[in-house]
Motif scaffolding. Structure first.
Motif, PDB file in Angstrom:
ATOM      1  N   GLU A 181       0.584  22.076  20.701  1.00  0.00           N
ATOM      2  CA  GLU A 181       2.032  22.069  20.525  1.00  0.00           C
ATOM      3  C   GLU A 181       2.547  20.887  19.715  1.00  0.00           C
ATOM      4  OE1 GLU A 181       0.618  22.165  23.683  1.00  0.00           O
ATOM      5  OE2 GLU A 181       0.645  24.361  23.742  1.00  0.00           O
ATOM      6  N   LEU A 182       1.775  19.801  19.633  1.00  0.00           N
ATOM      7  CA  LEU A 182       2.301  18.567  19.077  1.00  0.00           C
ATOM      8  C   LEU A 182       1.450  18.026  17.935  1.00  0.00           C
ATOM      9  CD1 LEU A 182       3.142  16.671  22.406  1.00  0.00           C
ATOM     10  CD2 LEU A 182       4.756  17.895  20.927  1.00  0.00           C
ATOM     11  N   MET A 183       2.079  17.267  17.053  1.00  0.00           N
ATOM     12  CA  MET A 183       1.398  16.483  16.028  1.00  0.00           C
ATOM     13  C   MET A 183       2.181  15.190  15.898  1.00  0.00           C
ATOM     14  SD  MET A 183       2.619  18.405  12.512  1.00  0.00           S
ATOM     15  CE  MET A 183       4.343  18.419  12.003  1.00  0.00           C
ATOM     16  N   TYR A 184       1.611  14.222  15.179  1.00  0.00           N
ATOM     17  CA  TYR A 184       2.431  13.054  14.878  1.00  0.00           C
ATOM     18  C   TYR A 184       2.499  12.842  13.374  1.00  0.00           C
ATOM     19  CZ  TYR A 184      -1.627   9.819  14.382  1.00  0.00           C
ATOM     20  OH  TYR A 184      -2.776   9.182  13.985  1.00  0.00           O
ATOM     21  N   LEU A 185       3.655  12.336  12.969  1.00  0.00           N
ATOM     22  CA  LEU A 185       3.904  11.931  11.593  1.00  0.00           C
ATOM     23  C   LEU A 185       3.672  10.439  11.515  1.00  0.00           C
ATOM     24  CD1 LEU A 185       5.163  12.091   8.701  1.00  0.00           C
ATOM     25  CD2 LEU A 185       7.398  11.926   9.813  1.00  0.00           C
ATOM     26  N   GLY A 186       2.837  10.009  10.589  1.00  0.00           N
ATOM     27  CA  GLY A 186       2.555   8.592  10.427  1.00  0.00           C
ATOM     28  C   GLY A 186       2.713   8.167   8.986  1.00  0.00           C
ATOM     29  N   ALA A 187       3.170   6.936   8.793  1.00  0.00           N
ATOM     30  CA  ALA A 187       3.298   6.388   7.444  1.00  0.00           C
ATOM     31  C   ALA A 187       3.059   4.888   7.498  1.00  0.00           C
ATOM     32  CB  ALA A 187       4.684   6.676   6.866  1.00  0.00           C
ATOM     33  N   VAL A 188       2.218   4.379   6.593  1.00  0.00           N
ATOM     34  CA  VAL A 188       1.993   2.950   6.446  1.00  0.00           C
ATOM     35  C   VAL A 188       2.790   2.480   5.236  1.00  0.00           C
ATOM     36  CG1 VAL A 188       0.305   1.159   5.937  1.00  0.00           C
ATOM     37  CG2 VAL A 188      -0.277   3.003   7.522  1.00  0.00           C
ATOM     38  N   LEU A 189       3.718   1.541   5.478  1.00  0.00           N
ATOM     39  CA  LEU A 189       4.652   1.129   4.435  1.00  0.00           C
ATOM     40  C   LEU A 189       4.767  -0.391   4.393  1.00  0.00           C
ATOM     41  CD1 LEU A 189       7.437   3.721   5.311  1.00  0.00           C
ATOM     42  CD2 LEU A 189       5.794   3.894   3.437  1.00  0.00           C
ATOM     43  N   ALA A 190       5.025  -0.928   3.208  1.00  0.00           N
ATOM     44  CA  ALA A 190       5.245  -2.363   3.059  1.00  0.00           C
ATOM     45  C   ALA A 190       6.565  -2.733   3.715  1.00  0.00           C
ATOM     46  CB  ALA A 190       5.262  -2.740   1.582  1.00  0.00           C
ATOM     47  N   GLU A 191       6.519  -3.754   4.571  1.00  0.00           N
ATOM     48  CA  GLU A 191       7.724  -4.197   5.271  1.00  0.00           C
ATOM     49  C   GLU A 191       7.707  -5.716   5.365  1.00  0.00           C
ATOM     50  OE1 GLU A 191       9.995  -2.159   5.885  1.00  0.00           O
ATOM     51  OE2 GLU A 191       9.106  -0.190   6.224  1.00  0.00           O
ATOM     52  N   GLY A 192       8.878  -6.314   5.306  1.00  0.00           N
ATOM     53  CA  GLY A 192       8.988  -7.753   5.447  1.00  0.00           C
ATOM     54  C   GLY A 192       8.556  -8.217   6.826  1.00  0.00           C
ATOM     55  N   GLU A 193       8.088  -9.439   6.890  1.00  0.00           N
ATOM     56  CA  GLU A 193       7.539  -9.942   8.150  1.00  0.00           C
ATOM     57  C   GLU A 193       8.564  -9.952   9.266  1.00  0.00           C
ATOM     58  OE1 GLU A 193       4.737 -13.626   9.738  1.00  0.00           O
ATOM     59  OE2 GLU A 193       5.452 -13.564   7.673  1.00  0.00           O
ATOM     60  N   ASP A 194       9.824 -10.143   8.938  1.00  0.00           N
ATOM     61  CA  ASP A 194      10.863 -10.232   9.962  1.00  0.00           C
ATOM     62  C   ASP A 194      11.565  -8.902  10.208  1.00  0.00           C
ATOM     63  OD1 ASP A 194      10.381 -12.966  10.263  1.00  0.00           O
ATOM     64  OD2 ASP A 194      11.765 -13.470   8.636  1.00  0.00           O
ATOM     65  N   PHE A 195      11.188  -7.868   9.486  1.00  0.00           N
ATOM     66  CA  PHE A 195      11.895  -6.593   9.630  1.00  0.00           C
ATOM     67  C   PHE A 195      11.531  -5.898  10.943  1.00  0.00           C
ATOM     68  CE2 PHE A 195      11.743  -1.960   9.354  1.00  0.00           C
ATOM     69  CZ  PHE A 195      13.078  -1.679   9.105  1.00  0.00           C
ATOM     70  N   ARG A 196      12.534  -5.326  11.588  1.00  0.00           N
ATOM     71  CA  ARG A 196      12.358  -4.410  12.701  1.00  0.00           C
ATOM     72  C   ARG A 196      13.374  -3.291  12.528  1.00  0.00           C
ATOM     73  NH1 ARG A 196       9.045  -7.709  12.965  1.00  0.00           N
ATOM     74  NH2 ARG A 196       8.036  -8.688  14.766  1.00  0.00           N
ATOM     75  N   LEU A 203      -6.308  -0.164   2.217  1.00  0.00           N
ATOM     76  CA  LEU A 203      -4.870  -0.428   2.293  1.00  0.00           C
ATOM     77  C   LEU A 203      -4.374  -0.994   0.961  1.00  0.00           C
ATOM     78  CD1 LEU A 203      -2.881  -2.171   5.124  1.00  0.00           C
ATOM     79  CD2 LEU A 203      -2.679  -2.992   2.797  1.00  0.00           C
ATOM     80  N   LYS A 204      -5.067  -1.976   0.439  1.00  0.00           N
ATOM     81  CA  LYS A 204      -4.626  -2.609  -0.800  1.00  0.00           C
ATOM     82  C   LYS A 204      -4.710  -1.635  -1.975  1.00  0.00           C
ATOM     83  CE  LYS A 204      -5.991  -6.996  -1.261  1.00  0.00           C
ATOM     84  NZ  LYS A 204      -6.859  -8.199  -1.197  1.00  0.00           N
ATOM     85  N   GLN A 205      -5.754  -0.840  -2.013  1.00  0.00           N
ATOM     86  CA  GLN A 205      -5.900   0.145  -3.093  1.00  0.00           C
ATOM     87  C   GLN A 205      -4.771   1.170  -3.058  1.00  0.00           C
ATOM     88  OE1 GLN A 205      -8.929   3.250  -2.730  1.00  0.00           O
ATOM     89  NE2 GLN A 205      -9.704   2.648  -4.740  1.00  0.00           N
ATOM     90  N   GLU A 206      -4.469   1.678  -1.865  1.00  0.00           N
ATOM     91  CA  GLU A 206      -3.462   2.735  -1.737  1.00  0.00           C
ATOM     92  C   GLU A 206      -2.050   2.226  -2.017  1.00  0.00           C
ATOM     93  OE1 GLU A 206      -3.844   4.539   2.059  1.00  0.00           O
ATOM     94  OE2 GLU A 206      -5.629   5.702   1.509  1.00  0.00           O
ATOM     95  N   THR A 207      -1.832   0.946  -1.848  1.00  0.00           N
ATOM     96  CA  THR A 207      -0.486   0.392  -2.028  1.00  0.00           C
ATOM     97  C   THR A 207      -0.342  -0.395  -3.323  1.00  0.00           C
ATOM     98  OG1 THR A 207      -1.105  -1.522  -0.677  1.00  0.00           O
ATOM     99  CG2 THR A 207      -0.030   0.319   0.444  1.00  0.00           C
ATOM    100  N   GLY A 208      -1.356  -0.341  -4.169  1.00  0.00           N
ATOM    101  CA  GLY A 208      -1.275  -1.013  -5.452  1.00  0.00           C
ATOM    102  C   GLY A 208      -1.363  -2.517  -5.376  1.00  0.00           C
TER     103      GLY A 208
END
Length: 383
Positions: free
Chosen positions: A220-235, A352-357
């Motif tokens: 019934e379930l799946m999860y959506l995931g994304a790895v994204l560049a974010e600032g160290e202080d961001f929430r 990670l570095k390759q995929e994010t340039g």
């Protein structure tokens, strides 16, 4: 004939941390006749996150622990990784390899996995103690005297720190020498209803720097995931997390957009900064040992974090069975585990570095020549 300190004799083992690795070790050791207590600082096993991928090497460990069928029943078994464009149109299909006769992969909700591991540990005779952590620790070479913050005390043959990337036990052993290093990226995850076409991981790519995944974890379930560049202080904002995720994934249509449309509760979005830890010193000091993320936390790009932890658990249990003493077992365990775990960590960071340039080092370029499919085949070889 084995000495009284022989690891072939029943041992008293304290496991510091009730996560996936610690509970797997408790199942294995208690099932082999050892006295095991797991101490967990949380008040219950409220597993953080949404779902987890169990690749074939992790499922091989679950089979050795007698839990393979339970994992498959609680999750969603799959075999094909699909690479797709932003609209979800498949561009490549990559079969996942098997370790021996273990299935290729399984998606499972983290709370379900935590519950079945805890139940199995208790059934094997292990004790799980909540709301406590180590207050004092004295290793005299023949054993370890430990007092917990709840006032209880005991003497143990071995103390194992499966207490995560922020490991208090690591700090106790090494001070602040090995604090988590933020990678500059964060993991966004949210559970949504499974789309009928998602029968394995679907990785949708929108240029080099934007990737989103759909992972089935039950029928019934799946999860959506994304790895994204974010600032160290961001929430993400507590009332707007779902909207912030949707803005970041605006380039995607098709199944990613359909999954996002089902996310209406900002509290359902799980945001985790991706950090890394590498303990360069020996992972054991006397009769105290670090394992899993406490010793070698990595990025999620090979889906091997929990797999490395449960491999650590199985190899440690086998080393305690096969070696003549606890110190010899720890030496043998680390000799087997360090090269494999650090290779996974280094390749995962390079991916990670390759995929994010992000620029890679010459050493990372060499690692990347194997590619993720090549890594999957390496990781189903014996550990």
């Amino acid at each position: 004939m084995a000495s009284p300190a022989s690891s072939a004799s029943p041992l008293r083992v304290l496991v510091h941390g009730g996560g996936i690795g610690g509970l797997t070790l408790a199942v294995l050791l208690a099932g082999r006749g050892h006295t095991v207590e797991v101490v967990e600082v949380r008040d219950e096993l409220d597993a953080l996150g949404v779902g987890i991928i169990q690749p074939s090497n992790a499922l091989h460990v679950m089979r050795e622990a007698g839990l393979l069928d339970a994992c498959l029943d609680a999750g969603f078994e799959w075999e094909i990784l699909t690479i797709a464009d932003p609209a979800g149109t498949p561009r490549a299909e990559i079969p996942q390899p098997r370790m021996d006769d273990a299935p290729p992969a399984n998606g499972i909700p983290r709370p379900a996995l935590a519950a079945l591991l805890a139940d199995a540990a208790r059934a094997a005779g292990a004790v799980i103690r909540f709301g406590a952590t180590i207050a004092t620790l004295d290793d005299d070479g023949a054993g370890v005297d430990v007092t917990l913050t709840d006032g209880s005390a005991g003497r143990w043959d071995l103390v194992v720190g499966f207490d995560g990337i922020g490991s208090p036990l690591r700090t106790r052993l090494y001070g602040d020498r090995y604090t988590p290093e933020y990678t500059g990226f964060a993991n966004w995850r949210v559970t949504v209803p499974r789309l009928p076409q998602v029968r394995g991981v679907v990785m949708c790519m929108a240029g080099q720097e934007s990737k989103a995944l759909l992972t089935p974890i039950t029928d019934e379930l799946m999860y959506l995931g994304a790895v994204l560049a974010e600032g160290e202080d961001f929430r993400p904002g507590p009332d707007t997390a779902h909207e912030e995720l949707a803005k970041r994934l605006a380039a995607f249509t098709g199944p990613i957009a359909e999954a996002l449309a089902a996310v209406t509760d900002p509290a359902s979005v799980v945001y985790t900064r991706i950090s890394q830890v590498t303990v360069e010193d020996p992972w054991h000091v006397g009769r105290v040992v670090l394992a899993g993320d406490a010793a070698h936390a990595s990025t999620p790009h090979l889906a091997q974090g929990a797999a490395m932890a449960v491999e650590d658990a199985l190899v440690l249990a086998d080393s305690l069975r096969d070696e003549e003493s606890v110190p010899a077992a720890l030496t043998a365990w680390e000799a087997r585990r360090r090269p494999r775990a650090l290779w996974v960590q280094a390749l995962s960071r390079a991916v990670l570095k390759q995929e994010t340039g992000t620029p890679t080092t010459p050493e990372e370029d060499d690692l990347l020549k194997i590619g993720v499919p090549g890594a999957a085949h390496v990781l189903v070889k014996p550990y």
